[in-house]
Design an enzyme around this catalytic site. Structure first.
Site, PDB file in Angstrom:
ATOM      1  N   ASP A 106      -9.660  31.629 -24.918  1.00  0.00           N
ATOM      2  CA  ASP A 106     -10.934  30.908 -24.840  1.00  0.00           C
ATOM      3  C   ASP A 106     -12.044  31.768 -24.257  1.00  0.00           C
ATOM      4  O   ASP A 106     -13.021  31.261 -23.722  1.00  0.00           O
ATOM      5  CB  ASP A 106     -10.764  29.613 -24.023  1.00  0.00           C
ATOM      6  CG  ASP A 106     -10.172  29.867 -22.648  1.00  0.00           C
ATOM      7  OD1 ASP A 106      -9.866  31.035 -22.326  1.00  0.00           O
ATOM      8  OD2 ASP A 106     -10.025  28.893 -21.890  1.00  0.00           O
ATOM      9  N   LYS A 157      -7.807  29.553  -8.666  1.00  0.00           N
ATOM     10  CA  LYS A 157      -8.611  28.381  -8.295  1.00  0.00           C
ATOM     11  C   LYS A 157      -8.739  28.253  -6.769  1.00  0.00           C
ATOM     12  O   LYS A 157      -8.242  27.316  -6.142  1.00  0.00           O
ATOM     13  CB  LYS A 157      -7.998  27.087  -8.881  1.00  0.00           C
ATOM     14  CG  LYS A 157      -7.617  27.143 -10.365  1.00  0.00           C
ATOM     15  CD  LYS A 157      -8.792  27.013 -11.282  1.00  0.00           C
ATOM     16  CE  LYS A 157      -8.491  26.956 -12.758  1.00  0.00           C
ATOM     17  NZ  LYS A 157      -7.684  27.936 -13.429  1.00  0.00           N
ATOM     18  N   ASP A 217     -15.962  31.813 -20.579  1.00  0.00           N
ATOM     19  CA  ASP A 217     -14.770  31.026 -20.930  1.00  0.00           C
ATOM     20  C   ASP A 217     -15.301  29.699 -21.457  1.00  0.00           C
ATOM     21  O   ASP A 217     -16.042  29.020 -20.756  1.00  0.00           O
ATOM     22  CB  ASP A 217     -13.941  30.843 -19.648  1.00  0.00           C
ATOM     23  CG  ASP A 217     -12.808  29.850 -19.793  1.00  0.00           C
ATOM     24  OD1 ASP A 217     -12.881  28.945 -20.651  1.00  0.00           O
ATOM     25  OD2 ASP A 217     -11.837  29.951 -19.025  1.00  0.00           O
TER      26      ASP A 217
HETATM   27  N1  GDD Z   1       0.927  29.739 -25.498  1.00  0.00           N
HETATM   28  C1  GDD Z   1       0.485  29.184 -24.373  1.00  0.00           C
HETATM   29  N2  GDD Z   1       1.354  28.426 -23.650  1.00  0.00           N
HETATM   30  N3  GDD Z   1      -0.798  29.351 -24.013  1.00  0.00           N
HETATM   31  C2  GDD Z   1      -1.221  28.770 -22.861  1.00  0.00           C
HETATM   32  C3  GDD Z   1      -0.378  27.979 -22.062  1.00  0.00           C
HETATM   33  C4  GDD Z   1       0.988  27.810 -22.481  1.00  0.00           C
HETATM   34  O1  GDD Z   1       1.796  27.122 -21.849  1.00  0.00           O
HETATM   35  N4  GDD Z   1      -1.094  27.535 -20.997  1.00  0.00           N
HETATM   36  C5  GDD Z   1      -2.338  28.028 -21.134  1.00  0.00           C
HETATM   37  N5  GDD Z   1      -2.428  28.765 -22.268  1.00  0.00           N
HETATM   38  C6  GDD Z   1      -3.603  29.489 -22.766  1.00  0.00           C
HETATM   39  C7  GDD Z   1      -4.851  28.630 -22.949  1.00  0.00           C
HETATM   40  O2  GDD Z   1      -4.927  28.142 -24.286  1.00  0.00           O
HETATM   41  C8  GDD Z   1      -5.969  29.611 -22.659  1.00  0.00           C
HETATM   42  O3  GDD Z   1      -6.324  30.352 -23.817  1.00  0.00           O
HETATM   43  C9  GDD Z   1      -5.361  30.571 -21.661  1.00  0.00           C
HETATM   44  O4  GDD Z   1      -3.945  30.421 -21.771  1.00  0.00           O
HETATM   45  C10 GDD Z   1      -5.799  30.298 -20.224  1.00  0.00           C
HETATM   46  O5  GDD Z   1      -5.597  28.932 -19.931  1.00  0.00           O
HETATM   47  P1  GDD Z   1      -6.777  28.013 -19.375  1.00  0.00           P
HETATM   48  O6  GDD Z   1      -6.233  26.647 -19.241  1.00  0.00           O
HETATM   49  O7  GDD Z   1      -8.007  28.196 -20.176  1.00  0.00           O
HETATM   50  O8  GDD Z   1      -6.944  28.612 -17.910  1.00  0.00           O
HETATM   51  P2  GDD Z   1      -8.254  28.639 -17.003  1.00  0.00           P
HETATM   52  O9  GDD Z   1      -9.465  28.894 -17.800  1.00  0.00           O
HETATM   53  O10 GDD Z   1      -8.238  27.449 -16.123  1.00  0.00           O
HETATM   54  O11 GDD Z   1      -7.946  29.909 -16.067  1.00  0.00           O
HETATM   55  C11 GDD Z   1      -7.531  31.144 -16.629  1.00  0.00           C
HETATM   56  O12 GDD Z   1      -8.651  31.849 -17.175  1.00  0.00           O
HETATM   57  C12 GDD Z   1      -9.674  32.234 -16.228  1.00  0.00           C
HETATM   58  C13 GDD Z   1     -10.729  33.020 -16.973  1.00  0.00           C
HETATM   59  O13 GDD Z   1     -11.341  32.200 -17.903  1.00  0.00           O
HETATM   60  C14 GDD Z   1      -6.877  31.983 -15.522  1.00  0.00           C
HETATM   61  O14 GDD Z   1      -6.317  33.119 -16.137  1.00  0.00           O
HETATM   62  C15 GDD Z   1      -7.914  32.392 -14.455  1.00  0.00           C
HETATM   63  O15 GDD Z   1      -7.295  33.249 -13.522  1.00  0.00           O
HETATM   64  C16 GDD Z   1      -9.068  33.107 -15.114  1.00  0.00           C
HETATM   65  O16 GDD Z   1     -10.072  33.425 -14.140  1.00  0.00           O
HETATM   66 MG    MG Z   2      -9.930  28.951 -19.815  1.00  0.00          MG
END
Ligand code: GDD
Ligand code: MG
Length: 362
Positions: A106, A157, A217
């Site tokens: 994303d 977080k 993001d």
């Molecule tokens: N295949 C798979 N399986 N993908 C997953 C899973 C899973 O179980 N869980 C999450 N993802 C994918 C999501 O689709 C997304 O593309 C990515 O992993 C990160 O998940 P998010 O749910 O978007 O996390 P976030 O935005 O809260 O936090 C993450 O991204 C931030 C930057 O945008 C973390 O990596 C943070 O540390 C980071 O700062």
């Molecule tokens: Mg994200």
């Protein structure tokens, strides 16, 4: 270098847009988000890409297929139950035998991957994490590193009282294949909560490197909206800025419609007499905008039907929505196939679930 893109999250924060459309497929300037990401990787000579899906996501596979149409080679994995970010990458291990890239699915960025790889090699890192500055790190993974880039701590977080820097994990990693041995197979395991803190505890060389390049993001409607404003405003060097008006094929704009860019209109649209589009505005393919309707600062997906004298402002509408004559939406997010009956109003902050009929009493 191969890349794994994580496309398996539940995308709960992006609802109602993602109730029927996976986050990877939400349109950005009328093109599925993932197509922009694949184009970005391909520009950086990364053309062997594994899409780590949670469950099978037919819209992704049927659109992208083997990737040939996009100049890349795509492989797909699926998970029986969600494996978390690191578990999802472990699940793709059979494709990974040399240094590889991982990308949260994303993220839209202009970041230079080649420079990141050079840094990774110079430092002899096991993992290199891309850093990006943000105003409020609390919804991201905070990273403290020393002057040489070695990571000291990783707090996913963080609470307000834990914020010690504005540098966060940009969701882009370069990883050595031996790191896969530290991820248990077939169970849920996260980079952010488990793997990175464990590698740091063991003293493994985990590095991080910042960049001022454009980064966002798209995980919430506000951020998804912001990406459009940024792209149409020229903040990413992958789109030319300005007050341009782009009109798709077979679209008919009435000579007495008024369009103030930046505006992107998809294919097969009809814009009626006296309609006013005040950019930034995106209108999805197959949409019909009737006379004297006003659209301002909004993102509209495919096949919208907007009757006469409708007003849409600061809003996002998913596919197949119908706004009857003289209805108004402002600051709203509509899921797919929502109908707003004639004269109804939806105000700021409203979120309307797919298939809803908004009636006068609403
Ligand atoms: N295949 C798979 N399986 N993908 C997953 C899973 C899973 O179980 N869980 C999450 N993802 C994918 C999501 O689709 C997304 O593309 C990515 O992993 C990160 O998940 P998010 O749910 O978007 O996390 P976030 O935005 O809260 O936090 C993450 O991204 C931030 C930057 O945008 C973390 O990596 C943070 O540390 C980071 O700062
Ligand atoms: Mg994200």
């Amino acid at each position: 270098m191969k890349a794994v893109i994580l496309v398996g999250g539940e995308a709960i924060r992006l609802r109602p847009l993602t109730l029927n459309t996976p986050k990877a497929m939400v349109p950005v300037l009328n093109t599925p988000f993932l197509e922009h990401v694949i184009g970005y990787l391909s520009q950086h000579q990364i053309r062997d890409i594994i899409l780590a899906q949670g469950r099978l996501t037919p819209p992704i596979e049927s659109y992208f297929g083997d990737g040939r149409r996009f100049g890349v080679r795509l492989s797909y994995t699926v998970e029986n139950s969600p494996l978390g970010t690191a578990g999802a990458v472990k699940n793709t291990a059979k494709y990974l035998d040399e240094t590889f890239l991982v990308l949260n699915g994303d993220i839209f960025t202009d970041r230079d991957i080649t420079a990141m790889l050079t840094f990774h090699r110079e430092k002899k890192a096991k993992v290199t994490i891309a850093l990006t500055p943000v105003d409020d790190p609390t919804s991201y993974g905070l990273i403290e590193s020393n002057a040489g880039g070695r990571v000291r701590c990783f707090v996913e977080k963080p609470g307000r009282d834990e914020v010690t820097t504005n540098m966060i994990n940009a969701g882009i990693y370069i990883i050595e294949p031996e790191v896969l041995a530290h991820i248990p197979p077939r169970v849920s395991f996260s980079f952010e909560h488990e793997l990175f803190p464990q590698l740091l505890e063991r003293g493994e060389p985990v590095y991080a490197t910042p960049s001022p390049a454009y980064w966002i993001d798209i995980g919430t409607p506000d951020k998804y909206f912001q990406l459009h404003l940024d792209l149409l405003g020229g903040k990413s060097h992958r789109f030319t800025p300005g007050d341009k008006v782009q009109i798709g094929k077979q679209s008919h704009i009435h000579p007495e419609a008024q369009i103030t860019g930046p505006v992107v209109i998809g294919n097969n649209c009809t814009i009626g007499q006296g309609a006013r589009l005040m950019g930034p505005v995106v209108i999805g393919p197959g949409s019909v905008i009737e006379e004297d309707t006003i659209i301002e600062r909004s993102i509209i997906w495919q096949n919208a039907r907007l009757g006469a004298r409708v007003q849409v402002k600061n809003s996002i509408m998913a596919g197949d929505c119908r706004l009857e004559a003289s209805s108004t939406i402002d600051g709203s997010v509509l899921g797919d196939n929502v109908t707003v009956l004639g004269g109804c109003k939806l105000g700021p902050g409203s979120r309307t679930w797919p298939g809803t009929v908004v009636e006068p009493a609403t």
